[in-house]
Design an enzyme around this catalytic site. Structure first.
Site, PDB file in Angstrom:
ATOM      1  N   LYS A 112      -4.320 -10.023  -2.088  1.00  0.00           N
ATOM      2  CA  LYS A 112      -3.834 -10.439  -3.402  1.00  0.00           C
ATOM      3  C   LYS A 112      -4.126 -11.917  -3.666  1.00  0.00           C
ATOM      4  CE  LYS A 112      -0.257  -6.917  -4.147  1.00  0.00           C
ATOM      5  NZ  LYS A 112       1.150  -6.606  -4.404  1.00  0.00           N
ATOM      6  N   LYS A 195      -7.166   1.665  -2.483  1.00  0.00           N
ATOM      7  CA  LYS A 195      -5.999   2.435  -2.934  1.00  0.00           C
ATOM      8  C   LYS A 195      -5.765   2.259  -4.438  1.00  0.00           C
ATOM      9  CE  LYS A 195      -2.126  -0.687  -2.848  1.00  0.00           C
ATOM     10  NZ  LYS A 195      -0.716  -0.574  -3.135  1.00  0.00           N
ATOM     11  N   LYS A 198      -0.943  -0.660  -8.754  1.00  0.00           N
ATOM     12  CA  LYS A 198      -0.404  -1.157 -10.024  1.00  0.00           C
ATOM     13  C   LYS A 198      -1.099  -2.430 -10.456  1.00  0.00           C
ATOM     14  CE  LYS A 198       4.380   0.340 -10.020  1.00  0.00           C
ATOM     15  NZ  LYS A 198       5.341   0.185  -8.929  1.00  0.00           N
TER      16      LYS A 198
HETATM   17  P1  ATP Z   1       0.906  -3.412  -6.119  1.00  0.00           P
HETATM   18  O1  ATP Z   1      -0.515  -3.042  -5.968  1.00  0.00           O
HETATM   19  O2  ATP Z   1       1.169  -4.400  -7.218  1.00  0.00           O
HETATM   20  O3  ATP Z   1       1.555  -3.817  -4.821  1.00  0.00           O
HETATM   21  P2  ATP Z   1       1.626  -0.710  -5.916  1.00  0.00           P
HETATM   22  O4  ATP Z   1       0.733   0.125  -6.709  1.00  0.00           O
HETATM   23  O5  ATP Z   1       1.373  -0.875  -4.448  1.00  0.00           O
HETATM   24  O6  ATP Z   1       1.654  -2.121  -6.621  1.00  0.00           O
HETATM   25  P3  ATP Z   1       4.443  -0.756  -5.312  1.00  0.00           P
HETATM   26  O7  ATP Z   1       5.583  -0.798  -6.241  1.00  0.00           O
HETATM   27  O8  ATP Z   1       4.087  -1.984  -4.543  1.00  0.00           O
HETATM   28  O9  ATP Z   1       3.133  -0.260  -6.137  1.00  0.00           O
HETATM   29  O10 ATP Z   1       4.649   0.429  -4.261  1.00  0.00           O
HETATM   30  C1  ATP Z   1       5.679   1.406  -4.333  1.00  0.00           C
HETATM   31  C2  ATP Z   1       5.435   2.428  -3.258  1.00  0.00           C
HETATM   32  O11 ATP Z   1       4.266   3.188  -3.563  1.00  0.00           O
HETATM   33  C3  ATP Z   1       5.205   1.831  -1.860  1.00  0.00           C
HETATM   34  O12 ATP Z   1       5.888   2.634  -0.913  1.00  0.00           O
HETATM   35  C4  ATP Z   1       3.728   1.952  -1.653  1.00  0.00           C
HETATM   36  O13 ATP Z   1       3.396   2.087  -0.293  1.00  0.00           O
HETATM   37  C5  ATP Z   1       3.424   3.232  -2.417  1.00  0.00           C
HETATM   38  N1  ATP Z   1       2.044   3.255  -2.881  1.00  0.00           N
HETATM   39  C6  ATP Z   1       1.478   2.376  -3.734  1.00  0.00           C
HETATM   40  N2  ATP Z   1       0.200   2.679  -3.958  1.00  0.00           N
HETATM   41  C7  ATP Z   1      -0.060   3.810  -3.239  1.00  0.00           C
HETATM   42  C8  ATP Z   1      -1.217   4.634  -3.069  1.00  0.00           C
HETATM   43  N3  ATP Z   1      -2.345   4.366  -3.692  1.00  0.00           N
HETATM   44  N4  ATP Z   1      -1.116   5.724  -2.260  1.00  0.00           N
HETATM   45  C9  ATP Z   1       0.045   6.016  -1.632  1.00  0.00           C
HETATM   46  N5  ATP Z   1       1.161   5.277  -1.741  1.00  0.00           N
HETATM   47  C10 ATP Z   1       1.125   4.188  -2.542  1.00  0.00           C
HETATM   48 MG    MG Z   2       2.404  -2.536  -3.362  1.00  0.00          MG
END
Ligand code: ATP
Ligand code: MG
Length: 332
Positions: A112, A195, A198
């Site tokens: 990040k 992955k 968000k």
């Molecule tokens: P950011 O990229 O900003 O960190 P994020 O997409 O990872 O956002 P979070 O709110 O950080 O979203 O994560 C919430 C949950 O979703 C966490 O347990 C994380 O491990 C899971 N998660 C996020 N992205 C994935 C993915 N692509 N596949 C499986 N699990 C995910």
């Molecule tokens: Mg995350």
């Protein structure tokens, strides 16, 4: 009952398929068998710039989505991270126990911050894994249901719990990660090497659960695949198709092998069309329920207040023990 703790950021409004399949789906299952604590981690969201009004709205929106997805406040403790101030208090003790080099090795931070450049990267982004350690340890959680991307942070949590216990005597439960192999990592539709995220995925690569069904269908249909024709699970050679198969298998509770058979001789288009339909069928009632919770913010807020009260009862006790162990003078 063993205890679980997990959280989700209120960053960009809608949850995406990765959040649901990697994390939230497990949360729902675990509330039946575990003493479950789930929170919207608004303090973590502040590690990146946020519009104050949007943050507040997105925090309610995240809670509404968790309820719409199937969390039941009668069977789990659902709250907002900033409503329990003990998290940040314990976080300071944990920061003082963490090596600078150790924190620097967190790959999420490296990824990040590399994207933003050092001057635009906040110290909060650097220390947020340590706040996450406190989030988990303050509830003496046994397990942490998260996606694969969080594995390193759970490892840090285990190390710090053991370090604290070793230095000051048994205080914290050392938690285990709870990560499902099949859905621990859902990939970006446009770049199946990374992955779905968000904050990092391009709009075309991410399926948001609150999007219009048409928009999601379009994204799924233009997902990057490969130049072959065979529908087969092969993470190395066919990461795009494998990702679509994983999503379809999980949403329909079908084995991958069975899907491979079903699509034998069929084209990628057929798989994409079916998946688009399954996703929009799943998302439609989810969207309706989310809207219903949002339409009644007073009920939602009081539900979250009750959750915070239950959470605090545990957090206050753990913090008092930790403060005492490290030798802070109690205030009379
Ligand atoms: P950011 O990229 O900003 O960190 P994020 O997409 O990872 O956002 P979070 O709110 O950080 O979203 O994560 C919430 C949950 O979703 C966490 O347990 C994380 O491990 C899971 N998660 C996020 N992205 C994935 C993915 N692509 N596949 C499986 N699990 C995910
Ligand atoms: Mg995350």
């Amino acid at each position: 009952r063993p205890r679980v703790l997990s959280g989700i950021q209120p960053t960009s409004g809608s949850f995406h398929l990765g959040n649901y399949l990697g994390a939230v789906r497990q949360w729902i299952a675990l509330q039946e068998s575990h003493d479950a604590f789930y929170m919207v981690v608004d303090l973590h969201a502040l590690t990146l710039p946020q519009d104050p009004r949007e943050l507040r709205e997105n925090t309610r929106l995240a809670a509404a989505q968790l309820l719409a997805a199937g969390l039941d406040p009668e069977r789990c403790t659902l709250f907002v991270q900033s409503h329990v101030p003990e998290h940040t208090q314990l976080s300071w003790l944990m920061e003082c126990l963490t090596g600078f080099g150790e924190a620097s090795r967190m790959t999420q931070f490296k990824d990040k911050s590399a994207k933003q450049g050092t001057d635009r990267t906040s110290v909060g982004l650097f220390t947020y894994p340590i706040l996450q350690v406190a989030d988990i340890l303050i509830y003496q959680a046994n397990q942490v249901p998260v996606g694969e991307d969080q594995r390193q942070h759970i490892e840090l949590t285990r190390n710090l719990a053991e370090r604290f216990n070793g230095r000051y005597g048994a205080t914290f439960t050392v938690p285990e990660p709870y990560i499902l192999r099949e859905t621990g990592k859902i990939y970006d539709l446009q770049d199946p090497a990374v992955k779905m995220s968000k904050s990092a995925s391009s709009p075309k690569g991410i399926v948001n659960l609150l999007d219009e069904p048409k928009a999601s269908a379009k994204k799924i249909k233009s997902a990057v695949t490969d130049t072959g024709t065979e529908i087969r699970y092969d993470q190395e050679e066919k990461p795009g198709i494998s990702n679509l198969l994983t999503i379809l298998a999980t949403l329909t509770d079908t084995g991958i092998a069975e899907l491979e058979q079903r699509y034998a001789g069929k084209g990628y288009g057929a798989l994409k069309t079916d998946l688009a339909e399954i996703v929009s069928d799943w998302a439609a009632p989810f969207r309706t329920r989310t809207r219903e919770y949002l339409d009644d913010p007073e009920t939602l807020d009081s539900l979250l207040a009750k959750g915070a009260e239950k959470a605090r009862a545990v957090a206050v006790e753990t913090l008092a023990q930790a403060y005492d162990k490290v030798g802070l003078l109690p205030s009379k």
